[in-house]
Design a protein around this motif. Sequence first.
Motif, PDB file in Angstrom:
ATOM      1  N   ILE A 116       0.830  -1.206   0.000  1.00 55.02           N
ATOM      2  CA  ILE A 116       0.000   0.000   0.000  1.00 55.02           C
ATOM      3  C   ILE A 116       0.861   1.251   0.000  1.00 55.02           C
ATOM      4  CG2 ILE A 116      -1.731   1.301   1.305  1.00 55.02           C
ATOM      5  CD1 ILE A 116      -2.819  -1.359   2.318  1.00 55.02           C
ATOM      6  N   GLY A 117       1.925   1.242   0.755  1.00 54.85           N
ATOM      7  CA  GLY A 117       2.785   2.407   0.850  1.00 54.85           C
ATOM      8  C   GLY A 117       3.534   2.721  -0.430  1.00 54.85           C
ATOM      9  N   GLU A 118       3.633   1.764  -1.367  1.00 54.56           N
ATOM     10  CA  GLU A 118       4.338   1.993  -2.620  1.00 54.56           C
ATOM     11  C   GLU A 118       3.449   2.584  -3.702  1.00 54.56           C
ATOM     12  OE1 GLU A 118       6.623  -1.244  -4.067  1.00 54.56           O
ATOM     13  OE2 GLU A 118       7.139  -1.982  -2.081  1.00 54.56           O
ATOM     14  N   LEU A 119       2.139   2.637  -3.489  1.00 53.20           N
ATOM     15  CA  LEU A 119       1.242   3.153  -4.510  1.00 53.20           C
ATOM     16  C   LEU A 119       1.385   4.663  -4.639  1.00 53.20           C
ATOM     17  CD1 LEU A 119      -1.974   1.117  -3.680  1.00 53.20           C
ATOM     18  CD2 LEU A 119      -0.341   0.696  -5.505  1.00 53.20           C
ATOM     19  N   PRO A 120       1.232   5.201  -5.850  1.00 56.10           N
ATOM     20  CA  PRO A 120       1.300   6.649  -6.022  1.00 56.10           C
ATOM     21  C   PRO A 120       0.161   7.347  -5.302  1.00 56.10           C
ATOM     22  CG  PRO A 120       0.573   5.557  -8.039  1.00 56.10           C
ATOM     23  CD  PRO A 120       1.024   4.477  -7.108  1.00 56.10           C
ATOM     24  N   ASN A 121       0.420   8.543  -4.783  1.00 54.18           N
ATOM     25  CA  ASN A 121      -0.601   9.251  -4.004  1.00 54.18           C
ATOM     26  C   ASN A 121      -1.702   9.842  -4.872  1.00 54.18           C
ATOM     27  OD1 ASN A 121       0.653  11.440  -5.177  1.00 54.18           O
ATOM     28  ND2 ASN A 121       1.688  12.107  -3.303  1.00 54.18           N
ATOM     29  N   ILE A 174      -3.367   0.925   8.293  1.00 57.00           N
ATOM     30  CA  ILE A 174      -3.691   1.099   6.872  1.00 57.00           C
ATOM     31  C   ILE A 174      -3.802   2.580   6.532  1.00 57.00           C
ATOM     32  CG2 ILE A 174      -5.461   0.700   5.110  1.00 57.00           C
ATOM     33  CD1 ILE A 174      -6.044  -1.984   6.556  1.00 57.00           C
ATOM     34  N   LYS A 175      -4.547   3.334   7.342  1.00 55.56           N
ATOM     35  CA  LYS A 175      -4.741   4.755   7.061  1.00 55.56           C
ATOM     36  C   LYS A 175      -3.438   5.533   7.108  1.00 55.56           C
ATOM     37  CE  LYS A 175      -9.596   5.223   8.450  1.00 55.56           C
ATOM     38  NZ  LYS A 175     -10.544   5.886   9.372  1.00 55.56           N
ATOM     39  N   ALA A 176      -2.501   5.087   7.919  1.00 57.00           N
ATOM     40  CA  ALA A 176      -1.220   5.782   8.033  1.00 57.00           C
ATOM     41  C   ALA A 176      -0.393   5.694   6.758  1.00 57.00           C
ATOM     42  CB  ALA A 176      -0.415   5.205   9.202  1.00 57.00           C
ATOM     43  N   ARG A 177      -0.768   4.792   5.854  1.00 58.97           N
ATOM     44  CA  ARG A 177       0.006   4.607   4.632  1.00 58.97           C
ATOM     45  C   ARG A 177      -0.414   5.531   3.500  1.00 58.97           C
ATOM     46  NH1 ARG A 177       0.871  -0.005   7.430  1.00 58.97           N
ATOM     47  NH2 ARG A 177       2.681  -1.289   6.847  1.00 58.97           N
ATOM     48  N   GLY A 178      -1.415   6.354   3.691  1.00 57.26           N
ATOM     49  CA  GLY A 178      -1.805   7.289   2.648  1.00 57.26           C
ATOM     50  C   GLY A 178      -3.084   8.018   2.986  1.00 57.26           C
TER      51      GLY A 178
END
Length: 493
Positions: free
Chosen positions: A431-436, A458-462
């Motif tokens: 999840i953290g690697e996905l573009p914002n 989960i929410k902390a990742r974007g």
Amino acid sequence: MRLDQYQWSHNPRGIHNTRAFLKLNHERYVQTRMGWIKLVCGGDDYVKDIPLLNGNGVTPIIRIYKAKFGASQVTADQLSLIPLYIGAGARWFEFYNEPNLRLEWPDTIQPDYNNLNDVIAPLMEHWLQWAELVINFGGYPAFPALSETVGNYEDVTSWITVLMNYLAQNAYDRFRTIANNGLWCATHPYFYNHFYQEAGKANRARQPSEQNGTEGGWHFEYPYDPITQADDPGRSVLGASPGAPSGDPIGLIGMGMAFMQKFQELFGGIAIPVVGTEGGITPVPKRNSLNQIDTRFPGYDWNSHAEATVACFNWIANQAPPWMFGLTLWKEDDYWADDTSTDSPERLVAVRRLAEVPPPYKNVGPVEALGGPGPGPLTKVLIPGPAAIHGAPDLHFLFIASEFDPAWFFDAASEYWERFRPTVLASLDLIGELPNTKSLAVTLLTRPAQSASLTNAIKARGANIYVDLITADSAETVGNALRARVSSNRRFG
């Protein structure tokens, strides 16, 4: 993006590997001076080969194989492999493969270009998501290669028209953005004997024994060559003619021309690269045989197949449209076989002739992908969607907490997965690697005691993540909740 900005060998010669997991024989590609290789992968099996291929002037094209994949959304493992291959030096990627063929779909789905809800819409919506992710990771995504099949539900000209119309109706700006940021079109030109070398006049062909791959006068522009036009005036890749009421794209550049015609007509496009990722002069001949599927053209034999193979690559480099970048011949084991029988493809003259003749270099000018704003979107096609959905995220992942067995999910909750096809994650790291720039919904299956900590993780990742929480003390309760969603056609709670 311009044609001259794509990174590749500028050598149109290519070969398709035999199958996933088999070790590559780099000596073969150097021997025949290949400029492309299509790699069907099972996972990361060829990551370590990418630097050597690039160093030898061989541009890799990556397809991560999944059997009967249909219109499924990109999986977590497929996503994780994209940056791995890009990090090694790969740029060119394929996703769906010949979606107009039955064997590429689950047994429960009949692929039909008339089926908007179950076939065309999910295919294009999931392809758009995948293409945008590939671009964000730094790669070039391919428009799906269609099997160049004529007639019935597989009809290739009907498929390309419906797919491009859907994008013009439902994703006009998204598709133009993709086209301007690295899109290319994959084709599968098995062009049989749709070629010839002139014998003094443009519409007179040399016999196979007279052909020479390094001399001029070759015609690979079917169906626009003089012989075809004399036989069936006006035949084209998409237009109707007396001999081809639905069009005829069965040539080296036919499907590339069909795509480009729709791209220009519907999106104001000019050109993007086209690479044939399967195909060639087929079937591969046996010794002392003559293949002549289309009797309007000369057949080809053991030796003329080699001359024409050399000639087709020279023609791509010197006479084809600027967008035609190359062809990967189907396939490696048809050209280099392990057996030593009389008709062994190992003895194909094509291998020797490609080794003897220097490869051509394709000069590509600064041709833009798009020309101005384009004609604008077509009238949108409305497709019934699920009720009571919380937003419309670009991606939908599903994470199963460790207290539930993932194998259970695909048993007890198979109906939910079949209906909505979320990408099932084994870890939250992806999840953290996905573009914002992408919004994401994560369906979280967990026990109540873990729900708060996992939701926060989960929410902390974007910032663009919606957590669709399902809590229960048993796998049975979770399964009942998911089956209830299927019954009411709700993706999210």
